[in-house]
Every structure is written in C-alpha cells, then in structure tokens.
Scaffold this motif. Structure first.
Motif: not given
Length: 687
Positions: A301-305, A338-339, A342, A358, A362, A387
C-alpha cells in the motif's frame, strides 16, 4: 414453494461511488452462475419430492445463497491496512485508521448484498475474566517469557505497563469494569462514533464514567467487533476481518490474529511501499509461512507516496520476494501494489485530493501494468482503477472460486444427488409395489439393523483412522521436538567452546518450525486419505443396501460420498518464541550465566517450556479439530442416508390411497421426467 424468489440480478448501485465496488469481481461470475444453476436444480428437486425432501433441498439452497467467504487482513504498523479495509468495503471513514497501540480488537465486517434482519447492525464482545486475568497476573506472552528466563527488569516493565492499562480502564469504566468482562453489546445500527467507542482509544474521557460515551471507552477490554453492512452492489456475501497486528507489548494481538487467520481461507498481508518487507517483519513472515501460498495475497500500500513508481515498484517487488525466500515465506504469493488514499478519494468524490504530479506518475505506471485499457474514465473511475482495489477484488474472486466456492458446490451437489437418488429409488419401489400386490412386505426391522451396522462400522472405522493418524503425528512431533532441542543445545555448547561466554549466541528456530510443519502436513495427508476411504466405503455400503432391500434396477444408481474436510493451516507455528526475540533481556540473561552446564541446562529448559505449548496445541486442539470435522461430515452423511431410506420405506409401506398422486400415471410420469432431468443437471456439479 418459492425457494428461489431472491435469485435475481444484483440491485443497481445506490450511488456512483458504490458502483466502483463492482469493478474487479468479474472473476466470480462462473462460480456464481454455477451456484445459481445449482440452486434452481434444488428448487426443482424440492418440488418433485415430499415435505422432508423439500426441507433438505431448502437447507442446501440456503447454504449456497448465504455462503460467506472470509478474508483476514494482517499487516505492518503504519501500512494503511485499516484505510485499505475501509476502501474495500466502500466506506472511507468507517473504521478508525489511527488507533492506539493498546487496541487488540479483531473487527469482522460482514458485507451482504441480500436484505437480512442483520442489515446495519453491530456486536462487540469483551475479553472474559480468564483472558484478562492472564494478562494481569502474568503479563501476557511476554510476561511469561520474561519470568521463565529470569529477566526481572523486563518483567517489571511489563508489570508496570499492565498496571497502567488497568488503571486507565478503571478510570474509563468505573465500578462496571469487572462486570463488563465476558459481556457482549449489541446494536441495530453502525456508525463511526459507535465503532470508536469500542475499538479506538482516546487520551481524554469525561468525568462521569457512568454515562460517558467518549472515544475508546470500552477499547481496553474489547476483544472482537462484528459489523453487519448491507452492500447490494457486491455479487455475494463477504466477510473481511481487520486484525490488530502482531507486534503488541504482550503478544495478545498475535494470538488473536493467529486465530483469525486460521478461521479464514484467504490472508491479505498489507505492507507499506516505503518500508516493503524487512527482517523487522519476521513475525509476519513466520505467520504466513504456514499458510498455503495460493491463500496468501501480499498488498503493498501507499504507492502514491513513491516519487517514481515505474522504477521503484519492480525493485520493491524483487526485495519482497528475496526476503520471503530467505526466511521460508510463501513461495509465489501474488503481490499487488495499491493506494488506499486514491481509492478513498475516489469513493468520497474528492478527485482533486491527488496532486497532478502524483497522478501522472500513477497513471503512467498503471497503464504499463495493464490497469487502464484506453477507455474514457471519469475522474473517480480513473482513481479507483489506479488504486489497485479492482486487482485485490480480482485476486479474492479467483481464490474464492477455486477454493471455498468449488468445495461448496461439490458438497451441496453431492448431497443433492443423494436426495435425487433417494427419490428415484422411492419412485421405483412405490411403482413396483403398486403394480405387484403379491410382493412380500418390507422387513423394516432388517433395514434398521442394517442401518445400525453401517453406522457403527463407519464410526469405528473413522475413529480408528484418526487414532492411528494422531498417534503417528505424536511420534513425528516428539522426534522433531527432541531433535531440535538436541541440535540447538549442541550448537550452544559448540559456540561456548569456540567463542567463550562473552560473545552472544543466537540460534534460528526456523528448522523446528519446518520439522513440525512437515509432521503436520503428513498428518493432514494421512487424515484426508483415511477419511476419504471411510466415506467411500460407507457410500458403497449404502448403495448395496438400496439394491438389497429395494431391488433398485438403475445401473447408474450410486451414492455420492461426501468430500473429506480440508486441513486448516498450522498458523500457530508462527507464534513468537524466545529464540525469535533479539531484545536486551536475552543479552542480560546470557551475561548472567556462568558455566557451560548452566547455559546448556537453562537454555534447554526455556526453549522446551516455550515450544511445549505449540507441540501440545498441534497434537491436541489442531489434530482434534480435524478429527471433529471428519466425524461431523460422517455424521451428517449417516443422518442424511437414514432419513432418505426411512422415507422410502414409509412410502413403500403406505396404503395405496395414501400415496396420492405418486401413483397417478400422468403425475408420476411427469415427476420421473423432471427427476431424470434434475439428476442429469446435478451430475455436472458432482463430478
């Protein structure tokens, strides 16, 4: 009768955000179609048969319609696991994402597309007095370990923490504290405030403890939360269990999480993209190492970061695989990126929450991954697809269809086929006796005697099978346990001979876990093979009884034996033991010992005391649960066949006038035709 009144297309999503939840479940459609077809066959079977057959068909229909696969979520601290769960159930703010580390609550979210009396309800259960006393008296697993090792300083810290927790609980709950232990609170609604009262600890609470509804009022003593939510957009019922993790002070949460994983067929491990998976997370790896690889899904998780997901995600994936391989983790477990941020932004309709840079990064990565297919998406749909939530749903759908779903279809279809075979035999017997008045009366006493012999033989055979399998399992466990202790003690003595007493010695207990897991797998194979043999022989005995008593003439006639129950994963092997801990207490224990004999003897005593409960649980509760499942399957089979044979005998012994339309030529011919068609339909499921 209208068994299938609720078999219909799924209801339209209530909102645009709810419609997002349907994306990714396409993989369930083949299973759902088979389930629907089988339910329709059960409806026909119920209409063809008598009231008893109708009731049996309705029961099987209910099992299919209300099957609820369960998924257990475990994860790293700060990986965003609860935010991901909120996104998966379509309610971004349902569960509190930032809970105090004290909390030890397993929250089960029951999502149901059907209208039920439990729509939007909640139930919270508290620790009982024995569980609470174990924590207070011994400080949980850590307290037991520290006391066993003579780590007085560490034990004092644990005691201080227990006292602090107890006093906070008393301040919140006042005189009701002890009275609440072992209780359960039920509600006919669900909202964020209610949940926070039971699972989220706050720092402030009102002075009036008698009436306080403050955040986290009951969180110290809450053991489990059951939430029931109506989700008409989902294709079938689903239970998602959010666990508290495995790294709490007293290891209470570890025990709770182990039980939650054992009760589910799918385990989702949530990691954070910025910390991936390291040796710090060995507790997680130990736990999932004992679950079949196909039943584990790893979600990063938190791949948006991530500044550069295109470049970083392949590196993270490779790092995770390497760590798993080095520490006996599940081989070839699926990894999904995942995110939750998002996903929840899409559900809220806050599509501007993700900044342009971002979003561009993505989208570039998601396109390369195949998550976007060039269609025109709304802003919310775009966020939802990148996401990774649809990828999670797809992974769950595959595992449900090929695992629990297929097993359910097999089990129900076999029972349905036995009902149909019973009706077929019943029609033959009644018709023959109506056409030949000179046939001698059935010997009911002989039938009862034969049924008793079959039942007694089957029960004894199953009991003997498990006595033998469990005895062999005990021997294998004892050999593994003894061998490990001897090797570990030998390694310790070699270390002392080579390095003396000043250099700290460590020993990896993975070998013991592998030996015990192998012993459990052998037991599982023996238990399943023996169970299948007994069930098949019992089915053959019943088929012989049909031919002998009722002279059933159909060459294709036979009795379907039930499937042997699955063997649960030995998740308990992931439990933390002394050799897994590298903390300061171990160093202090080491430096307090002088003399080789003291080292070796005390070490062996500690490790034996630590591993004895695991060995006892494997050969006790775990092995006995497999025996109980097999005996239950057999008992249900015996009960089913006795009921069917008794109905045939009753019909055959009835006076012609009481048989009614069974002997009417047109009605009988119509029912026989319907029955033959239904049996043909069932053959495909029971194959």
């Amino acid at each position: 009768m209208n068994l299938d009144a609720n078999i219909k297309a799924g209801a339209e999503p209530r909102t645009a955000s709810a419609a997002l939840l349907t994306v990714g479940f396409e993989g369930l459609q083949p299973f759902l179609k088979k389930s629907k077809d089988l339910r329709h066959a059960l409806v026909r079977l119920g209409k063809i048969g008598d009231k008893a057959t109708n009731r049996a068909a309705r029961k099987l229909h209910h099992q299919l319609k209300h099957a609820e696969p369960s998924v257990t979520m475990i994860g790293q601290v700060k990986a965003g696991k609860t935010s991901l769960v909120n996104a998966m159930v379509g309610t971004p703010d349902l569960l509190p994402a930032d809970v105090n580390p004290w909390t030890s609550v397993v929250t089960s979210l029951h999502l149901n597309p059907n209208v039920t009396p439990q729509d939007n309800a909640a139930s919270f259960r508290f620790f009982d007095m024995e569980e609470w006393a174990r924590l207070l008296d011994r400080g949980g697993r850590i307290g037991e370990l520290a006391a066993r090792a003579g780590a007085e300083e560490e034990l004092e810290k644990v005691r201080a923490q227990v006292v602090e927790m107890r006093e906070k609980s008393r301040k919140r709950l006042g005189d009701k504290f002890e009275m609440l232990l072992g209780q359960q609170h039920d509600y006919t609604y669900v909202d964020g405030d209610l949940i926070e009262r039971y699972v989220c600890l706050g720092d402030d609470f009102e002075d009036d403890t008698e009436t306080s509804e403050a955040q986290g009022r009951f969180a110290d003593i809450t053991k489990s939360a059951e939430l029931f939510l109506h989700r008409p957009e989902l294709p079938m019922p689903l239970c998602i269990r959010d666990t508290p993790g495995v790294n709490d002070t007293f290891m209470i949460r570890e025990q709770i999480t182990i039980r939650a994983i054992r009760e589910s067929r799918i385990c989702v491990v949530v990691l954070a993209a910025h910390q991936a998976l390291s040796t710090v997370d060995l507790a997680l790896i130990r736990m999932i190492a004992n679950v079949k690889s196909r039943e584990v899904v790893i979600v990063v998780n938190r791949v948006d970061e991530l500044p550069d997901p295109m470049a970083q995600i392949p590196e993270i994936r490779e790092s995770i695989r390497k760590t798993l391989a080095e520490h006996d983790g599940p081989k070839d477990a699926q990894i999904i990126f995942t995110s939750a941020f998002c996903a929840n932004a899409a559900l809220r309709g806050q599509t501007d929450a993700v900044d342009a840079r971002t979003l561009d990064a993505m989208v570039e990565w998601a396109t390369a991954e195949g998550r976007l297919d060039g269609r025109d998406y709304s802003d919310a749909q775009l966020l939802w697809r990148i996401s990774g939530l649809p990828a999670i749903y797809a992974a769950l759908s595959e595992r449900i269809s090929e695992g629990m779903g297929q097993e359910l279809l097999d089990r129900v279809a076999k029972s349905a086929m036995n009902l149909a075979n019973g009706l077929n035999a019943q029609h033959q017997v009644v018709s023959r006796r109506e056409n030949d008045k000179d046939l001698p009366p059935l010997d009911i006493a002989e039938m009862d005697s034969a049924l008793n012999r079959i039942e007694q033989t089957a029960i004894k055979a199953m009991s003997d099978t498990f006595d033998e399998a469990i005895a062999d399992f005990h021997k294998r466990l004892e050999r593994s346990h003894r061998s490990f202790l001897e090797r570990a003690t030998g390694s310790l003595l070699h270390h002392l001979d080579t390095h003396g007493e000043d250099e700290l010695w460590e020993y990896d207990p993975t070998g013991l876990r592998i030996l015990m897991r192998t012993a459990y797998q052998v037991f599982g194979r023996n238990a399943q093979a023996g169970t299948k043999k007994v069930l098949l022989k019992t089915a053959q005995d019943y088929a012989g009884l049909y031919h002998r008593l009722f002279d059933v003439s159909d060459e294709g006639f036979g009795i379907e034996s039930p499937s042997a129950p699955r063997i649960p994963s030995p998740v308990l092997l992931g439990q933390t033991i002394a050799l897994d801990l590298k903390g300061t207490w171990w160093t202090r224990w080491w430096h307090k010992r002088r003399g080789y004999r003291n080292f070796a003897t005390e070490f062996a005593d500690i490790i034996k005391a630590e591993t004895d409960p695991i060995v006892d649980a494997l050969r006790g509760a775990h092995a006995e649960s497999v025996r109980e499942a097999a005996m239950q399957s057999l008992d249900e089979f015996l009960t089913e066949q006795r009921a069917i044979l008794s109905r045939i005998a009753d019909q055959a012994m009835s006076e012609p006038d009481s048989i009614g339309d069974m002997i009417d030529e047109n009605t009988a011919a119509s029912k026989r035709a319907q029955l033959q068609q239904t049996m043909a339909d069932l053959t495909g499921f029971a194959a």
